[in-house]
Write a protein that holds these residues in place. Sequence first.
Motif, PDB file in Angstrom:
ATOM      1  N   ASP A  36      49.839  50.805  39.644  1.00  8.13           N
ATOM      2  CA  ASP A  36      49.565  50.286  40.983  1.00  8.13           C
ATOM      3  C   ASP A  36      48.206  49.610  41.030  1.00  8.13           C
ATOM      4  OD1 ASP A  36      48.273  52.715  40.629  1.00  8.13           O
ATOM      5  OD2 ASP A  36      48.761  53.507  42.619  1.00  8.13           O
ATOM      6  N   LEU A  37      47.175  50.270  40.489  1.00  5.73           N
ATOM      7  CA  LEU A  37      45.842  49.697  40.371  1.00  5.73           C
ATOM      8  C   LEU A  37      45.387  49.809  38.922  1.00  5.73           C
ATOM      9  CD1 LEU A  37      44.006  51.116  43.533  1.00  5.73           C
ATOM     10  CD2 LEU A  37      45.279  48.976  43.310  1.00  5.73           C
TER      11      LEU A  37
ATOM     12  N   ASN B 139      45.974  50.776  49.258  1.00  5.48           N
ATOM     13  CA  ASN B 139      46.142  51.836  48.260  1.00  5.48           C
ATOM     14  C   ASN B 139      45.100  52.916  48.510  1.00  5.48           C
ATOM     15  OD1 ASN B 139      46.044  53.353  45.677  1.00  5.48           O
ATOM     16  ND2 ASN B 139      47.462  51.759  44.997  1.00  5.48           N
TER      17      ASN B 139
ATOM     18  N   SER C 224      48.384  45.706  46.615  1.00  3.43           N
ATOM     19  CA  SER C 224      47.922  47.092  46.537  1.00  3.43           C
ATOM     20  C   SER C 224      48.793  47.943  45.622  1.00  3.43           C
ATOM     21  CB  SER C 224      47.898  47.720  47.936  1.00  3.43           C
ATOM     22  OG  SER C 224      49.202  47.723  48.507  1.00  3.43           O
ATOM     23  N   GLY C 225      49.849  47.358  45.079  1.00  4.05           N
ATOM     24  CA  GLY C 225      50.724  48.104  44.188  1.00  4.05           C
ATOM     25  C   GLY C 225      51.476  49.229  44.868  1.00  4.05           C
TER      26      GLY C 225
ATOM     27  N   ARG D 126      42.865  46.000  42.975  1.00  8.68           N
ATOM     28  CA  ARG D 126      44.167  45.389  43.262  1.00  8.68           C
ATOM     29  C   ARG D 126      45.119  45.531  42.080  1.00  8.68           C
ATOM     30  NH1 ARG D 126      41.288  40.103  45.993  1.00  8.68           N
ATOM     31  NH2 ARG D 126      40.542  41.234  47.835  1.00  8.68           N
ATOM     32  N   ASN D 127      46.378  45.357  42.379  1.00 12.75           N
ATOM     33  CA  ASN D 127      47.412  45.394  41.359  1.00 12.75           C
ATOM     34  C   ASN D 127      47.182  44.270  40.345  1.00 12.75           C
ATOM     35  OD1 ASN D 127      50.498  44.230  40.750  1.00 12.75           O
ATOM     36  ND2 ASN D 127      50.264  46.442  40.572  1.00 12.75           N
ATOM     37  N   THR D 128      47.400  44.570  39.074  1.00 13.25           N
ATOM     38  CA  THR D 128      47.162  43.606  38.009  1.00 13.25           C
ATOM     39  C   THR D 128      48.267  42.559  37.955  1.00 13.25           C
ATOM     40  OG1 THR D 128      46.050  45.294  36.671  1.00 13.25           O
ATOM     41  CG2 THR D 128      46.823  43.316  35.527  1.00 13.25           C
TER      42      THR D 128
ATOM     43  N   TYR E 180      54.749  46.515  43.083  1.00 12.47           N
ATOM     44  CA  TYR E 180      54.542  45.193  43.650  1.00 12.47           C
ATOM     45  C   TYR E 180      53.520  45.180  44.791  1.00 12.47           C
ATOM     46  CZ  TYR E 180      58.828  44.537  40.999  1.00 12.47           C
ATOM     47  OH  TYR E 180      59.765  44.509  39.991  1.00 12.47           O
TER      48      TYR E 180
END
Length: 383
Positions: free
Chosen positions: A89-90, A275, A308-309, A116-118, A305
Motif C-alpha cells: 500500500d505504501l 492511509n 493511498s493504496g 503514497r502508493n508506488t 490501488y
Amino acid sequence: MLSTAWALAVGFFLLVACQKEEEGPVSAAATAGFSALPLSVPAPADNPSTLAKVALGRVLFWDPVLSGGKDVSCASCHHPAAGYADGLDLAVGVNGQGTGAARRFRSPNSIPFGPRNTPSVLNTAFNGMMADGSSQPSAAPMFWDNRALSLESQALGPLANFSEMRGHQYSEALALDSLVARLRGIAEYQRLFSAAFGGSTPITAGNLAKALACFERTLVSTDTPFDRYLRGDKTALSDEQVRGLNAFVQSGCNKCHSGPMLSDYQLHVLGVVDNEKNQVSDSGPNGSYAFRTPSLRNLAFTAPYMHSGKLPDLQAVLRFYDPGPGPRPPLNPNVAPNQRDPLLNVRVTDPQAIIAFLGALSSSSFDQTIPARVPSGLRVGGN
C-alpha cells in the motif's frame, strides 16, 4: 424477379447485420478515444537512446550505491516480479529488507513509510501521450501529483528523498553531489559513463538521470490483448472482455481513462481515504486533495490501488465509484461531497465484465532481467 430481389435484400440485410455485430465493439473503442500503444518509444531530443546508456541505466537501477546507506536500489520498490511496482500500500524504502509485497522495515525503525502508493514504471515512457500518438517526452507528467516532467526529472527525486533512498547519511541539498562523488570513485562506472556519454567528466547528476531514464524507456508492455484488439485482431478479447469494454464506456469510466495509457493525466479530487500509516493527511498539491488519474495498464500486477493504496482489488475500486447494493469503501472525511469531481458520477454496469476487460490491459512480456552483479560490488538490488 421477386425471388431474386428477395434474395438480394436478405443478403444485404445479413451483411449489414454481420458488420454491425463485428463493428459494434470497435466503434465503442474508437469513440471512447482509445488507441494501441506505439511499437516505438519516444525520447527527448537531448537524450536519444543508445545501447551504452541503457546498459548503464540498468546497473544503476539495481545498484544500492545510489542510496544513502548503500542498501536500497530503485529496484527495491520497482521490482519486475511486482510489475515494476512493489505490491504494497505504501512504499518501504530506507531501513527496509526484502522485495515486493514481502518487503518490511527492519527494527528499530525511525524512517516513515513512503507517503503514497508506488506507481509502476512500466510504460512510463508513454506518459502524457495523446490518443493520436503525439507526445512530449521532455514534459511527460510523473508522480501522483505531476510534480516532475520527464523521466529524467523523475529519476533524481527518489535519490534525494529521505524515506525512499537518502536516509540520514547526508542532507537533501548534498544528496546528488554525494552520489556523483561515489560513482566517480568506482572505476567501472567511470568506464561505463565514458562509453555512454563521452567527455572529460561524464559522471554528472544530469547524465545519471539520463541513463536511468533511457533504461526505464525499455520497460514497456505493448502487446496486451487490448493492444492487439485495437490493431485489428478481433480474437484478442473474449466475448466477456468485449462486453466489459462496452460497459466500461457506457459506465463513463472513459471520461478520465482514455488514450493509449488509459489516463487523461489530469488531477482530480476523488476523496480516497488517507492511509492510516501516514502521520498526517495527504492533501496533495496545494492542499487540494487532487491526484492524477492513474494509468490502467498492467493492473494485474499493481494492486493495491489509488494514491493511498487503500483499495485492495478492482472490485473495491468499482465499488468506490458506484457501490451498487454493496458497501462503499470509506471516503476521505477531509473532502466534502461537493469537492469531489463531478466526473465521478458514474453508474457501473456489468462490473465483472469490466474487471475481465481490465485484465486485457496487462501482459507479462516486459523485460524482467536482473543483472548478475553491479559495478559497486554491493548486493544486487540492495537489502
